[in-house]
Scaffold this active site. Structure first.
Site, short mmCIF file in Angstrom:
data_model
loop_
_atom_site.label_atom_id
_atom_site.label_comp_id
_atom_site.label_asym_id
_atom_site.label_seq_id
_atom_site.Cartn_x
_atom_site.Cartn_y
_atom_site.Cartn_z
CB SER A 122 -0.97 -0.06 1.19
OG SER A 122 -2.01 0.87 1.08
CG ASP A 176 -7.15 -2.61 -3.05
OD1 ASP A 176 -7.78 -1.91 -2.24
OD2 ASP A 176 -5.91 -2.72 -3.03
CG HIS A 207 -5.83 -2.43 0.54
ND1 HIS A 207 -5.15 -2.07 -0.60
CD2 HIS A 207 -5.21 -1.80 1.56
CE1 HIS A 207 -4.17 -1.25 -0.28
NE2 HIS A 207 -4.17 -1.07 1.03
#
Length: 226
Positions: A122, A176, A207
């Site tokens: 991320s 996601d 995610h």
């Protein structure tokens, strides 16, 4: 000085089995810390002969606009749901310099730059891409999980020729909701158009990470660091 700044905290370190021959610097995502990806190291089933040392640093705590100004560990502020808008250029650059300092530390311990991988999930993956592509010596590889290329418009002017041929592995979840896969695909396309060697894998997940992804990372690291 802010005592939560990353240089004031000792990273989580998993030492190499046997002789230290290679290093993987892995940056966590927004709101997590250096312990977040510690458990996946044994799941990658890396050969002990690789001598891979894992470094998991902690981001500093800072207010995050998109989360109502709440203070949390973050490599940079997020000011818009569209991550490519109103980017926190100063903090991204600061985190990139911090990543460079971590690489420099490994080199000072005798590890060649081409035996060092920078990785992240991320936000951490965004910083790995940002910092890795701007590092002045050739790295073994750059790994980005569920991420995107930040400050994309500055890459052409700031990229280091040393990492033009560095292998890049990008992985993303098709479902996601935090960093939509389209952001990852757009980053992949831009990197490929700029001549970078990018491998792309996507998975039926949100995610997060999955076992198939971890296994593929282990195989990729094994090839790079052999």
């Amino acid at each position: 000085m802010n005592d939560t700044a990353p240089q004031q905290e000792t990273p989580v370190i998993i030492e190499a089995v046997g002789v230290h021959r290679a290093s993987v610097i892995w940056l966590h995502g927004l709101g997590a810390d250096g312990h977040d990806f510690e458990p996946i190291v044994p799941e990658m089933n890396l050969e002990p002969a690789l001598g891979a040392r894992f470094i998991f640093p902690h981001a500093p705590k800072r207010p995050v606009t998109i989360n109502g100004g709440m203070e949390m560990r973050a490599w940079y502020d997020v000011r818009s749901p569209d991550l490519t808008q109103m980017e926190d250029a100063a903090a991204i650059a600061e985190s990139g310099r911090f990543l460079h300092a971590l690489i420099d530390t490994e080199i000072a311990q005798g590890i060649p730059s081409n035996k060092i991988v920078v990785a992240g999930f991320s936000q951490g993956g965004a910083v790995a891409l940002y910092g890795g592509l701007r590092y002045s010596q050739p790295l073994a590889g750059i790994l980005g999980l569920s991420c995107y290329l930040p400050l994309a418009d500055t890459l052409a002017a700031e990229a280091s020729p040393a990492n033009q041929e560095t292998p890049i592995l990008l992985q993303h979840g098709r479902e996601d909701p935090i960093i939509p896969m389209g952001h990852g695909q757009a980053s992949r396309d831009q990197l490929q158009e700029a001549g970078y060697d990018v491998i792309w894998h996507d998975y039926p997940m949100p995610h997060s990470v999955c076992m198939e992804e971890i296994a593929e990372i282990g195989e990729w690291l094994g090839r790079l660091l052999a």
